[in-house]
Enzyme design. Structure first.
Site, PDB file in Angstrom:
ATOM      1  N   ILE A   1     -76.574  46.178 -36.525  1.00  0.00           N
ATOM      2  CA  ILE A   1     -77.794  45.640 -36.854  1.00  0.00           C
ATOM      3  C   ILE A   1     -78.003  46.222 -38.529  1.00  0.00           C
ATOM      4  CG2 ILE A   1     -80.244  45.982 -36.505  1.00  0.00           C
ATOM      5  CD1 ILE A   1     -78.269  44.575 -34.272  1.00  0.00           C
TER       6      ILE A   1
ATOM      7  N   GLY B   1     -73.802  36.079 -38.767  1.00  0.00           N
ATOM      8  CA  GLY B   1     -74.510  35.010 -38.922  1.00  0.00           C
ATOM      9  C   GLY B   1     -74.018  33.883 -37.951  1.00  0.00           C
TER      10      GLY B   1
ATOM     11  N   GLU C   1     -65.737  30.336 -36.308  1.00  0.00           N
ATOM     12  CA  GLU C   1     -65.252  29.351 -35.060  1.00  0.00           C
ATOM     13  C   GLU C   1     -66.358  28.860 -34.326  1.00  0.00           C
ATOM     14  OE1 GLU C   1     -62.247  32.037 -36.664  1.00  0.00           O
ATOM     15  OE2 GLU C   1     -64.293  32.672 -35.862  1.00  0.00           O
TER      16      GLU C   1
ATOM     17  N   GLU D   1     -81.239  30.902 -41.872  1.00  0.00           N
ATOM     18  CA  GLU D   1     -80.318  32.109 -41.849  1.00  0.00           C
ATOM     19  C   GLU D   1     -78.752  31.851 -42.440  1.00  0.00           C
ATOM     20  OE1 GLU D   1     -80.473  34.274 -38.250  1.00  0.00           O
ATOM     21  OE2 GLU D   1     -82.718  33.761 -38.206  1.00  0.00           O
TER      22      GLU D   1
END
Length: 386
Positions: free
Chosen positions: A165, A372, A376, A251
């Site tokens: 985080i 993010g 893959e 994002e």
């Protein structure tokens, strides 16, 4: 020394935005970048840096003035993001999460009370924001999250663990993805604002990373943690997964913009180096192997910039879809890693010395392909659309 290489001019760039970029760049150079080495050593950005950014109007640039922001638009916001990635990249990770993500969650989904309580403090830098999605066993699979919440009177009681985080230790407000009452699937997920000092909430140790050393990255523990019911983002249970999905294009574009800024900056500093560094009686640039490779890297950076500019215009017009944003995220982050690696090679042994900027860019770049949404996963999302 030769003149500066031409810089790609974005179609949406205006004289006002150019002025903002120059002014903000000078501010970063003078006020914040001199402290970056200490931030890396202490694994934490000073809180004074956040309040300085807030005083500059660089936090919540696209948040309306009534909620403490600067009242700008997405272009102003992304100019600041691009500049911070170029001029003081040690700030970029935490800044992107705080100003580019958390404030927009609150603005877009928050109740009037939540906006009033949280946004002015986030925009001033008095508070630092974080968002907690990832769990130790979950990775990119958000629907599999196991952190649980249950209603107990006027509170939610939260149990679980989050990891990786950004801003986790310093954060005054964490938007936590929680499964309410064990409801399975996407419909069970809500976002709840947990504030620093809440009973049962404890940040863990700072995680020792191979890069992004100035970024505060932590585990978070919730052991019967309590948050007021009024902190349920938007005030309606079961909306968290959909809120996260709606924000993903933004994002992922933020990550792509940071990648392009890093590519361009790596090419710029490498170009300057190879024009000055001499070997066998010539500058490194005089060797065709070097000049041709740099030409390739500059071209790829230009292509990435054009692609990201197109995505930004789409975002400003509410037309950026998740597939296109996923393309931008994976392709630009892959090219960032390749570009910085190639540039480091041109620095030779100096590129492997941690105090050099290109070495730090190398270790910082690698995470871009993971967070993010791992690349893959980006390719899986794109493949499903074909």
């Amino acid at each position: 020394m030769t003149a500066s290489a031409p810089r790609t001019t974005s179609s949406w760039m205006t004289p006002e935005l150019e002025s903002l970029r120059d002014q903000f760049g000078r501010f970063l150079d003078a006020e914040l970048k001199p402290h970056a080495a200490r931030w890396r050593r202490q694994r934490m950005i000073d809180r004074s840096a956040w309040t300085a950014l807030g005083g500059m109007g660089a936090l919540g640039a696209a948040i309306p003035e009534e909620w403490g922001g600067s009242g700008g638009d997405v272009y102003q916001e992304m100019v600041l993001l691009d500049t911070i990635n170029r001029r003081c990249s040690d700030l970029a990770n935490g800044y992107s999460v705080h100003s580019g993500i958390v404030t927009h969650y609150v603005l877009t989904y928050g109740t009037e009370d939540q906006k009033r309580r949280w946004l002015p403090k986030l925009c001033s830098g008095e508070w630092i924001g974080a968002i907690a999605m990832t769990e130790p066993g979950g990775g990119s699979d958000l629907q599999a999250l196991t952190t649980r919440g249950r209603r107990d009177g006027d509170d939610y009681v939260i149990d679980g663990q989050k990891t990786f985080i950004t801003n986790g230790i310093a954060a005054d407000l964490v938007l936590v993805a929680v499964r309410i009452d064990g409801t399975p699937g996407a419909k069970g997920i809500s976002l709840i604002g947990v504030e620093k000092g809440a009973p049962g909430f404890q940040p863990g140790r700072p995680l020792e990373k191979i890069g992004l050393h100035a970024a505060d990255t932590a585990e978070l523990f919730f052991d019967g943690a309590r948050a007021p019911v009024d902190n349920l983002l938007g005030g309606i249970e079961g909306r968290g997964f959909y809120q996260m999905m709606e924000q993903l294009p933004r994002e992922r574009l933020i990550l792509a913009i940071g990648a392009v800024a890093a590519m361009e900056h790596a090419v710029e500093i490498t170009r300057a180096y190879v024009h000055e560094r001499k070997a066998f009686g010539k500058t490194l640039f005089d060797f065709q192997t070097i000049s041709f490779r740099l030409a390739e890297l500059a071209t790829e950076a230009h292509i990435a910039r054009v692609f990201v500019d197109d995505c930004l215009v789409k975002l400003a017009e509410n037309r950026l879809d998740n597939v296109t944003a996923s393309m931008a995220k994976w392709w630009c982050s892959e090219r960032q890693v390749q570009t910085v690696d190639a540039c480091l090679q041109m620095f030779g042994g100096y590129g492997y010395i941690e105090e050099t900027e290109i070495a730090r860019m190398y270790t910082d770049a690698r995470i871009q392909k993971i967070y993010g949404g791992a690349n893959e996963i980006m390719k899986l999302l794109i493949a499903r659309s074909l």
